[in-house]
Write an enzyme that holds these catalytic residues in place. Sequence first.
Site, PDB file in Angstrom:
ATOM      1  N   HIS A 394      10.102   9.104  -5.781  1.00 33.85           N
ATOM      2  CA  HIS A 394      10.463  10.450  -5.315  1.00 33.85           C
ATOM      3  C   HIS A 394      11.983  10.666  -5.517  1.00 33.85           C
ATOM      4  O   HIS A 394      12.423  11.629  -6.087  1.00 33.85           O
ATOM      5  CB  HIS A 394      10.392  10.446  -3.864  1.00 33.85           C
ATOM      6  CG  HIS A 394      10.707  11.792  -3.030  1.00 33.85           C
ATOM      7  ND1 HIS A 394      11.841  12.071  -2.500  1.00 33.85           N
ATOM      8  CD2 HIS A 394       9.850  12.920  -2.840  1.00 33.85           C
ATOM      9  CE1 HIS A 394      12.084  13.189  -2.361  1.00 33.85           C
ATOM     10  NE2 HIS A 394      10.921  13.915  -2.488  1.00 33.85           N
ATOM     11  N   CYS A 699       3.219  14.056 -20.024  1.00 35.62           N
ATOM     12  CA  CYS A 699       3.986  14.191 -19.086  1.00 35.62           C
ATOM     13  C   CYS A 699       4.796  13.202 -18.317  1.00 35.62           C
ATOM     14  O   CYS A 699       5.227  13.227 -17.283  1.00 35.62           O
ATOM     15  CB  CYS A 699       3.445  15.261 -18.078  1.00 35.62           C
ATOM     16  SG  CYS A 699       1.981  14.796 -17.299  1.00 35.62           S
TER      17      CYS A 699
HETATM   18  C1  PEP Z   1       1.997   9.996 -14.476  1.00 31.21           C
HETATM   19  O1  PEP Z   1       1.258   8.995 -13.753  1.00 31.21           O
HETATM   20  O2  PEP Z   1       2.694   9.714 -15.508  1.00 31.21           O
HETATM   21  C2  PEP Z   1       2.268  11.171 -13.945  1.00 31.21           C
HETATM   22  C3  PEP Z   1       2.800  11.992 -14.825  1.00 31.21           C
HETATM   23  O3  PEP Z   1       1.925  11.560 -12.645  1.00 31.21           O
HETATM   24  P1  PEP Z   1       2.713  11.036 -11.315  1.00 31.21           P
HETATM   25  O4  PEP Z   1       3.999  10.331 -11.908  1.00 31.21           O
HETATM   26  O5  PEP Z   1       2.849  12.246 -10.529  1.00 31.21           O
HETATM   27  O6  PEP Z   1       1.879  10.141 -10.777  1.00 31.21           O
END
Ligand code: PEP
Length: 747
Positions: A394, A699
């Site tokens: 976070h 992402c």
């Molecule tokens: C990931 O797992 O790379 C992702 C982009 O999702 P999060 O970080 O929100 O789990």
Amino acid sequence: MGIIWLSDLSKSDIPLAGGKGANLGEMFRNEIPVPNGFVVDSRTFTNFIEKTGIRDQIIDILKDVNVEDTNDLNSASKRIRELIESFAVLPEIEEEIKNAYKKLCEEEGETVYVAIRSSATAEDLPEASFAGQQETFLNVAGGDEVVEKVRKCWSSLYTPRAIYYRVRHSFKHEDVSIAVVVQRMVNSEKSGVMFTSHPVTGDKLCIVEAVFGLGEAIVSGMVSPDTYIFDRVKRKLVEENIAEKKFMLARKDGETVKIKLSKKKSKERVLTDKELMEIVKLGEVIEEHYGKPQDIEWAFEKGKAYITQSRPVTTIKKVETDMEEVGEGEILVKGLGASPGIGIGKVKIVLSEKEIEKVEEGDILVTTMTSPDMVPAMRKAAAIVTDEGGMTCHAAIVSRELGVPAIVGTREGTKVLEEGITVTVDGEKGNVYAGAMKVEEKKAEVIQASAPIITATEVKVNISIPDAAEKVAATGADGVGLFRIEHMVLGLEKHPMKYIKDGEGEKYIEVLANEIRKVLKAFYPRVVWIRTLDAPTDEFRAMEGGEDEPIEANPMLGFRGIRRDLVEEEHFRAEMRAIKKLVDEGFKNVGIMLPLVTTAEEVRRAKQILLEEGLPVGEIDFGVMVETPAAALIIEDITKEGITFISFGTNDLTQYTIAVDRNNENVADLFRETHPAVLKLIERVIKICREQGVKTSICGQAGSYPDVVEKLVKLGIDSVSANPDAVQTIRETVARIERKIILDGNR
Ligand code: PEP
Ligand code: MG
């Protein structure tokens, strides 16, 4: 004891009137025109529970409650709330409340609608600790109703969330009381917001936004407002932009209704010069009074100006990302550089949410791990240092978005750093140095004011805080490759399923739509891939109504992502309805992305729900995250379900492939997105998707690392979504690699 009018309160009355009541009183007393109202003070509540004899019963019920046992907590809350609501308000108090309400109506010469807000308070403790835990009622009319809602506010001092919070933060229930603010709601013909000084530069420029009707239209982003910029030094209007305001909101019989404006009216300037000056001057008085730039909500009702809200502007600090320290410096503590830039300030150690108040503008926030409740303090901080966490925790995600330097996973920051000492935090190197170091521009770097670079591979951006959307959109990114809605949902007043269980599904849809709209609007017409809720049970447990979250030994492998969305189908449908509402408003730039997919059936089922909810599948982007080895290994089955894109969630894909917990600082050095196993899975997926005509993107955090992006561009990825701070570097990396590929082809 009993009723205190706002005119009789001041800021020192927090124990009696709560923070809200005291702040309104302070403005009233300084002749700032706030709508009139009164407070049913905290002694009234204390007296009520003492005289009725329920105080001892409450203490008795709470004595043995085990707040970690959901059933026990819920049943204690229910018993106490029923107890409070079963007793009539003492006759003399009931009469006082009704008389005060009657007086408000007489002043106006008509039935008045009031907002009734709880303001929990404790002697010697700041009210903000309890913000958002108790109830608020809007559009209340009639003496009986007002009394009834005051009693409901009182009983909301014992919601499960509030009880849980007090126990976990070692507040004694007996020390906490509650005041209730009853304030007239204005029904404005014009309204808006204003920054008394520029929120980024701090210059004395007053920025006013205005619409016809109620201000909710601006706050929710439904209507584009007029903008006026008034130079407070030169004393003149330096810029104005008259927007087309297609409709206005108004209050009718206690309901908020939408009224379409004629073509002529929609293009009219909202404020006259005289009205603008009146608002600016009020803003100046309030700024002067509080000694800080203010973010103000104002309204004109029957030609009279009112101030309905004022809070200090949380300035967006200029982060010195192009600077570096001069000299050696003594390193006090080290961690992972999670958000670049250098911050210098005083250490404030925050061990629980109730301590966030002590963080002032420019301090260094040092904590175990941040939570959504700490975001206001994170905004103020010059830098953030946490004991726990990795690059995707976070603290890391939110700091990058807010543009605040951060170091995570120091293990011992809260123990080693001493309260009040001055330190220099380098969010790139991951070092905290003693004292204020001298910093200067990086010598090695040539800073160019170059023309925007166009790349064939799109460079998008990740976002999670809708209020930062304008700033994030200004990176010039080609769209949003991941809109994480979890952080926004965690910041709501209660757990999403609680809204639904309480029969407030429509309210939840409205709240979601209002937040998502801010992002769609800021990026329009660039496409925003909204990821459906990926809610791990441990993170959602602390919310009101989150007591029902199952206790899982391993939440990362538990009830989250699409598997959860499909079990809590009502919630998933609520999300889809919020998105459908925005599509109907004309926001065609939405895309929907499913998290943690492991089977083709999950995609089929989700798509069926999208169709049932009337979403124009086929016209909008619909895709999945590839963040489990399972999804990567059966991607050919998943693409058959008719998706338009996939996006690599390398944070999860890496942790599940190489068995390294992404949030565990003890194994942070083993976390490697470029592990050959991870790269093999990625390569496989890009190859198959290219054959199937499905677009590929990334992402995860690795999308912000130039070395990973270089590999992906060479493999033929269609887009890359980076953190806001990395967009420019990644764009340059992509441009360089693309040119190299072309050159190599021609050689
Ligand atoms: C990931 O797992 O790379 C992702 C982009 O999702 P999060 O970080 O929100 O789990
Ligand atoms: Mg993920």
